[in-house]
Scaffold this motif. Structure first.
Motif, PDB file in Angstrom:
ATOM      1  N   HIS A  53       0.838  -1.207   0.000  1.00 26.75           N
ATOM      2  CA  HIS A  53       0.000   0.000   0.000  1.00 26.75           C
ATOM      3  C   HIS A  53       0.869   1.251   0.000  1.00 26.75           C
ATOM      4  CE1 HIS A  53      -3.780  -2.083   0.406  1.00 26.75           C
ATOM      5  NE2 HIS A  53      -3.355  -2.736   1.472  1.00 26.75           N
ATOM      6  N   ALA A  54       2.022   1.167   0.641  1.00 24.76           N
ATOM      7  CA  ALA A  54       2.927   2.322   0.676  1.00 24.76           C
ATOM      8  C   ALA A  54       3.416   2.686  -0.718  1.00 24.76           C
ATOM      9  CB  ALA A  54       4.103   2.028   1.601  1.00 24.76           C
ATOM     10  N   THR A  55       3.690   1.676  -1.535  1.00 24.65           N
ATOM     11  CA  THR A  55       4.116   1.942  -2.911  1.00 24.65           C
ATOM     12  C   THR A  55       3.030   2.688  -3.668  1.00 24.65           C
ATOM     13  OG1 THR A  55       5.505  -0.041  -2.931  1.00 24.65           O
ATOM     14  CG2 THR A  55       4.866   0.866  -5.061  1.00 24.65           C
ATOM     15  N   ARG A  56       1.803   2.237  -3.524  1.00 21.99           N
ATOM     16  CA  ARG A  56       0.675   2.921  -4.175  1.00 21.99           C
ATOM     17  C   ARG A  56       0.523   4.341  -3.630  1.00 21.99           C
ATOM     18  NH1 ARG A  56      -4.936   0.215  -3.072  1.00 21.99           N
ATOM     19  NH2 ARG A  56      -4.431   1.065  -1.018  1.00 21.99           N
ATOM     20  N   ASP A  57       0.717   4.531  -2.335  1.00 24.48           N
ATOM     21  CA  ASP A  57       0.613   5.877  -1.756  1.00 24.48           C
ATOM     22  C   ASP A  57       1.661   6.814  -2.358  1.00 24.48           C
ATOM     23  OD1 ASP A  57      -1.536   5.252  -0.143  1.00 24.48           O
ATOM     24  OD2 ASP A  57      -0.299   4.773   1.615  1.00 24.48           O
ATOM     25  N   CYS A  58       2.842   6.282  -2.618  1.00 27.71           N
ATOM     26  CA  CYS A  58       3.877   7.109  -3.246  1.00 27.71           C
ATOM     27  C   CYS A  58       3.428   7.578  -4.621  1.00 27.71           C
ATOM     28  CB  CYS A  58       5.180   6.332  -3.357  1.00 27.71           C
ATOM     29  SG  CYS A  58       6.006   6.015  -1.782  1.00 27.71           S
ATOM     30  N   ILE A  59       2.798   6.679  -5.395  1.00 30.46           N
ATOM     31  CA  ILE A  59       2.288   7.046  -6.711  1.00 30.46           C
ATOM     32  C   ILE A  59       1.225   8.129  -6.577  1.00 30.46           C
ATOM     33  CG2 ILE A  59       0.954   6.195  -8.686  1.00 30.46           C
ATOM     34  CD1 ILE A  59       3.897   5.355  -8.639  1.00 30.46           C
ATOM     35  N   ARG A  60       0.348   7.984  -5.599  1.00 31.28           N
ATOM     36  CA  ARG A  60      -0.695   8.992  -5.379  1.00 31.28           C
ATOM     37  C   ARG A  60      -0.090  10.353  -5.064  1.00 31.28           C
ATOM     38  NH1 ARG A  60      -2.079  10.667  -0.707  1.00 31.28           N
ATOM     39  NH2 ARG A  60      -1.325   8.793   0.352  1.00 31.28           N
ATOM     40  N   ILE A  61       0.894  10.390  -4.200  1.00 28.70           N
ATOM     41  CA  ILE A  61       1.509  11.656  -3.797  1.00 28.70           C
ATOM     42  C   ILE A  61       2.259  12.300  -4.964  1.00 28.70           C
ATOM     43  CG2 ILE A  61       3.294  12.659  -2.322  1.00 28.70           C
ATOM     44  CD1 ILE A  61       2.424  10.478  -0.227  1.00 28.70           C
ATOM     45  N   LEU A  62       3.049  11.504  -5.686  1.00 29.55           N
ATOM     46  CA  LEU A  62       3.803  12.043  -6.819  1.00 29.55           C
ATOM     47  C   LEU A  62       2.885  12.575  -7.910  1.00 29.55           C
ATOM     48  CD1 LEU A  62       6.546   9.279  -7.036  1.00 29.55           C
ATOM     49  CD2 LEU A  62       6.953  11.690  -6.503  1.00 29.55           C
ATOM     50  N   GLY A  63       1.761  11.900  -8.139  1.00 30.65           N
ATOM     51  CA  GLY A  63       0.864  12.293  -9.218  1.00 30.65           C
ATOM     52  C   GLY A  63      -0.144  13.350  -8.847  1.00 30.65           C
ATOM     53  N   GLU A  64      -0.665  13.295  -7.616  1.00 33.45           N
ATOM     54  CA  GLU A  64      -1.765  14.178  -7.233  1.00 33.45           C
ATOM     55  C   GLU A  64      -1.314  15.368  -6.392  1.00 33.45           C
ATOM     56  OE1 GLU A  64      -4.674  11.740  -5.315  1.00 33.45           O
ATOM     57  OE2 GLU A  64      -4.947  10.429  -7.063  1.00 33.45           O
ATOM     58  N   SER A  65      -0.381  15.151  -5.493  1.00 31.80           N
ATOM     59  CA  SER A  65       0.038  16.225  -4.585  1.00 31.80           C
ATOM     60  C   SER A  65       1.254  16.997  -5.101  1.00 31.80           C
ATOM     61  CB  SER A  65       0.362  15.649  -3.195  1.00 31.80           C
ATOM     62  OG  SER A  65      -0.782  15.033  -2.637  1.00 31.80           O
ATOM     63  N   LEU A  66       2.176  16.300  -5.762  1.00 32.39           N
ATOM     64  CA  LEU A  66       3.393  16.952  -6.262  1.00 32.39           C
ATOM     65  C   LEU A  66       3.348  17.172  -7.770  1.00 32.39           C
ATOM     66  CD1 LEU A  66       5.951  14.946  -4.112  1.00 32.39           C
ATOM     67  CD2 LEU A  66       4.867  17.130  -3.594  1.00 32.39           C
ATOM     68  N   ARG A  67       2.602  16.341  -8.488  1.00 31.92           N
ATOM     69  CA  ARG A  67       2.341  16.487  -9.921  1.00 31.92           C
ATOM     70  C   ARG A  67       3.626  16.659 -10.730  1.00 31.92           C
ATOM     71  NH1 ARG A  67      -3.488  19.733 -10.183  1.00 31.92           N
ATOM     72  NH2 ARG A  67      -4.416  18.640  -8.388  1.00 31.92           N
ATOM     73  N   VAL A  68       4.484  15.685 -10.602  1.00 29.95           N
ATOM     74  CA  VAL A  68       5.745  15.690 -11.356  1.00 29.95           C
ATOM     75  C   VAL A  68       5.727  14.524 -12.335  1.00 29.95           C
ATOM     76  CG1 VAL A  68       7.106  16.837  -9.591  1.00 29.95           C
ATOM     77  CG2 VAL A  68       6.821  14.354  -9.493  1.00 29.95           C
ATOM     78  N   ASP A  69       6.383  14.716 -13.472  1.00 31.71           N
ATOM     79  CA  ASP A  69       6.449  13.635 -14.448  1.00 31.71           C
ATOM     80  C   ASP A  69       7.879  13.275 -14.857  1.00 31.71           C
ATOM     81  OD1 ASP A  69       7.093  15.819 -15.993  1.00 31.71           O
ATOM     82  OD2 ASP A  69       5.556  15.478 -17.512  1.00 31.71           O
ATOM     83  N   ARG A  70       8.839  14.114 -14.552  1.00 31.15           N
ATOM     84  CA  ARG A  70      10.211  13.863 -14.989  1.00 31.15           C
ATOM     85  C   ARG A  70      10.844  12.675 -14.278  1.00 31.15           C
ATOM     86  NH1 ARG A  70      11.747  18.179 -18.123  1.00 31.15           N
ATOM     87  NH2 ARG A  70      10.337  19.969 -17.968  1.00 31.15           N
ATOM     88  N   ILE A  71      10.230  12.239 -13.200  1.00 34.99           N
ATOM     89  CA  ILE A  71      10.773  11.118 -12.444  1.00 34.99           C
ATOM     90  C   ILE A  71      10.256   9.773 -12.955  1.00 34.99           C
ATOM     91  CG2 ILE A  71       8.987  10.923 -10.657  1.00 34.99           C
ATOM     92  CD1 ILE A  71      11.347  10.800  -8.618  1.00 34.99           C
ATOM     93  N   ARG A  72       9.347   9.795 -13.919  1.00 36.95           N
ATOM     94  CA  ARG A  72       8.694   8.554 -14.347  1.00 36.95           C
ATOM     95  C   ARG A  72       9.644   7.521 -14.940  1.00 36.95           C
ATOM     96  NH1 ARG A  72       3.389  11.552 -16.793  1.00 36.95           N
ATOM     97  NH2 ARG A  72       2.403  12.005 -14.777  1.00 36.95           N
ATOM     98  N   PRO A  73      10.671   7.895 -15.721  1.00 37.43           N
ATOM     99  CA  PRO A  73      11.600   6.850 -16.182  1.00 37.43           C
ATOM    100  C   PRO A  73      12.221   6.063 -15.038  1.00 37.43           C
ATOM    101  CG  PRO A  73      11.922   8.856 -17.448  1.00 37.43           C
ATOM    102  CD  PRO A  73      10.987   9.205 -16.328  1.00 37.43           C
ATOM    103  N   LEU A  74      12.535   6.758 -13.952  1.00 37.11           N
ATOM    104  CA  LEU A  74      13.110   6.082 -12.792  1.00 37.11           C
ATOM    105  C   LEU A  74      12.074   5.177 -12.131  1.00 37.11           C
ATOM    106  CD1 LEU A  74      15.324   5.551 -10.779  1.00 37.11           C
ATOM    107  CD2 LEU A  74      14.767   7.724  -9.644  1.00 37.11           C
ATOM    108  N   LEU A  75      10.850   5.658 -11.997  1.00 39.29           N
ATOM    109  CA  LEU A  75       9.790   4.826 -11.423  1.00 39.29           C
ATOM    110  C   LEU A  75       9.561   3.577 -12.261  1.00 39.29           C
ATOM    111  CD1 LEU A  75       7.156   7.601 -10.558  1.00 39.29           C
ATOM    112  CD2 LEU A  75       8.739   6.481  -8.980  1.00 39.29           C
ATOM    113  N   LEU A  76       9.569   3.747 -13.591  1.00 42.08           N
ATOM    114  CA  LEU A  76       9.305   2.626 -14.481  1.00 42.08           C
ATOM    115  C   LEU A  76      10.428   1.594 -14.402  1.00 42.08           C
ATOM    116  CD1 LEU A  76       7.344   1.503 -16.578  1.00 42.08           C
ATOM    117  CD2 LEU A  76       8.578   2.788 -18.333  1.00 42.08           C
TER     118      LEU A  76
END
Length: 573
Positions: free
Chosen positions: A338-361
């Motif tokens: 659940h923590a992993t999913r929460d990180c996705i929620r925060i990065l996408g909804e609260s911080l709204r960043v996309d440049r980190i996505r290659p690293l996430l992928l």
């Protein structure tokens, strides 16, 4: 038509439909236009007609000549299908008028379907791909009184919904824009004018080639001569042309369409180029959007490499959708915490960043469950630190993430600890982060709310405040203690107000039911309301003796001391 291998001509788009049986390759992309695209086409045609333009150019269409005389559509599907949808709407408008039966039948037989003596049945003038063809035939081609006609969209496939939307829009266009006359004879005259213009004057350059390889190679020539294609169009056409040289066209088509289908199903069709670029970065390092086509072309020079690239884009598309959407099914399969999913929620909804996505992928596709959570936590902490400290160009940050993503894919980095040690050279350290946090202003409300909720949990002694999920905009407001529009009771200069109002020290969370009556009142009036709040940070304001630059700075400095502990650089055990 001149030329041995490639034939060129200029036809009206209706004439193109009338003269030929057309088919979309079975694995080609589904119908993709939205209402605004349909509106643009019809509106442009109407403007040209109203201005008396004898011709209106709709671009180039490329077809492959088939042995049975059919033309396979290599480029032009969306314009052809949308034009046929309009012809169908014109026909349907005439369905209940017996005096116009001949016109009704003429539209049907010339532009929708015609009798084929070989099959002894009606044959559609345009056949779409496997996913769309049956639906398109029943919803658009069949006459409105046919028992198999689908007036309601029963399928939930995205492309079917778009066909339904386009058909309904075309019907409204006919009734509101074409036949908006009081006299019936004028209505019919307008319909005839539209049919004539579509058939003869709305013109396309028709290019007919003998095989798929020539079809897709011709796009680059057209692009060099002024037909500006997107990087994604150029890439797709290159991949198809290269694969076709060794009969691998179906292989790359199926993989490309799987990618497109996955992105469309997740509402990401408009981000296809972003996906391809960020996927490439995760494997091969940083590349600018303008250079992505040339980079991939130089790498995928053979049909085998093209199919390998197709495997990349198809296999990573669902994980890519998941790192954007915390509600993606991937997170509900117990493969990740659940923590992993929460990180996705925060990065996408609260911080709204996309440049980190290659690293996430790269992380998601390479690390195990525990290491993925640890890395995603680090990604949230790094993102907050970069946002707070500022002064580092977004391109530079993207380079940091790109290098790390590539090293994870290549197994040069195999643990979150190794990744954290490498990124420490780039990420703001605790002292710099705390110092800047004590002075920072936050203009994005959704980000400010996240910071404040995390700080709130930290003051309560919560063990994991970074992954806070307490924000509820329906119940809580982002409160500016010194109001955004202060009343005359606030004695403050305009310059000081602009510098202080969005400081974190001036912000707090407050229940809507408490906040509704405060408006821009003086601090002394607000304090009793703050004392009623369930939010610890907000109740603390009720003990203040006043509210000025001094108090705002002192409060923010106190909160800043918590920040390095919340957004820690340490790998969580």
């Amino acid at each position: 038509m001149p030329g041995k291998d490639i034939d060129f001509d200029k036809w009206g788009i209706g004439e193109t439909i009338e003269r030929n049986y057309l088919r979309v390759p079975v694995n080609q992309r589904s119908y993709a236009w939205h209402r605004e695209n349909v509106d643009d086409l019809y509106a442009d045609l109407r403007n040209a007609m109203n201005h008396g333009d004898p011709e209106y150019f709709l671009g180039t269409m490329v077809f492959i000549r088939c042995d049975d005389g059919t033309l396979e559509v290599a480029d032009g599907q969306q314009r052809l299908a949308t034009t046929i949808i309009l012809y169908a709407a014109l026909r349907d408008y005439l369905a209940d008028d017996p005096s116009q039966r001949r016109l009704y039948e003429s539209i049907s037989q010339q532009f929708l379907s015609a009798y084929d003596m070989h099959s002894d049945s009606d044959r559609a003038k345009l056949k779409l791909n496997t996913s769309d063809d049956d639906y398109f035939y029943r919803r658009v081609i069949l006459p409105p009184d046919h028992t198999d006609r689908m007036e309601k969209c029963e399928s939930r496939k995205p492309s079917h919904l778009r066909i339904e939307e386009a058909a309904k829009f075309a019907a409204r266009w006919v009734s509101q824009k074409i036949t908006d006359e009081t006299k019936p004879d004028r209505q019919i005259e307008n319909i005839r004018s539209w049919i004539t213009y579509l058939t003869k004057s709305a013109q396309v350059i028709v290019v007919i080639v003998p095989d798929a390889a020539k079809a897709f190679s011709i796009f680059e020539t057209l692009n060099d001569r002024g037909l500006k294609l997107s990087q994604l169009d150029l890439l797709k056409n290159y991949l198809y042309a290269t694969a076709a040289q060794k009969d691998r066209l179906d292989d790359i088509r199926s993989r490309w369409d799987e990618m497109v289908g996955t992105l469309e199903a997740n509402g990401l069709e408009e981000r296809s180029l972003d996906y391809v670029r960020q996927l490439w970065i995760s494997f091969h390092g940083h590349v600018k959007a303008d250079d992505i086509f040339s980079r991939i072309r130089n790498w995928a020079k053979t049909p085998g490499k093209v199919v390998e690239f197709g495997d990349m884009v198809s296999q990573n598309s669902a994980p890519y959708a998941a790192i954007i959407n915390p509600s993606h099914p991937l997170w509900s399969k117990n493969q990740h915490t659940h923590a992993t999913r929460d990180c996705i929620r925060i990065l996408g909804e609260s911080l709204r960043v996309d440049r980190i996505r290659p690293l996430l992928l790269s992380t998601l596709m390479t690390f195990d469950r525990k290491a993925t959570e640890q890395t995603f936590r680090l990604c949230v902490a790094w993102t907050v630190r970069f946002l707070i400290v500022g002064g580092i160009g977004s391109g530079t940050i993207e380079q940091f993430y790109a290098n790390a993503a590539q090293e994870i894919r290549s197994k040069k980095i195999t643990t979150p600890k190794q990744l954290a040690d490498q990124m420490k050279r780039h990420v703001p350290a605790d002292r710099e982060f705390e110092d800047q946090f004590a002075r920072v202003t936050v203009s994005r409300n959704y980000t400010a709310r996240y910071y404040l909720w995390a700080l709130e949990l930290a003051t309560r002694g919560d063990k994991d405040p970074m992954l806070v999920n307490a924000d509820d905009p329906d119940r809580f407001d982002l409160e500016h203690v010194m109001p955004q529009k202060p009343s005359g009771q606030w004695s403050i200069s305009e310059e000081d107000h602009s510098q202080l109002v969005k400081r974190i020290g001036n912000l707090t969370i407050l229940e809507k039911k408490i906040n509704s009556d405060l408006k821009s009142d003086d601090f002394d009036v607000k304090q009793p309301a703050y004392a009623k709040s369930s939010i610890h940070l907000t109740r603390g304001l009720s003990d203040m003796t006043g509210w000025s630059k001094h108090e705002i700075t002192a409060r923010q400095t106190k909160l800043a001391a918590l920040a390095p502990k919340i957004w820690t650089l340490n790998v969580r055990a």
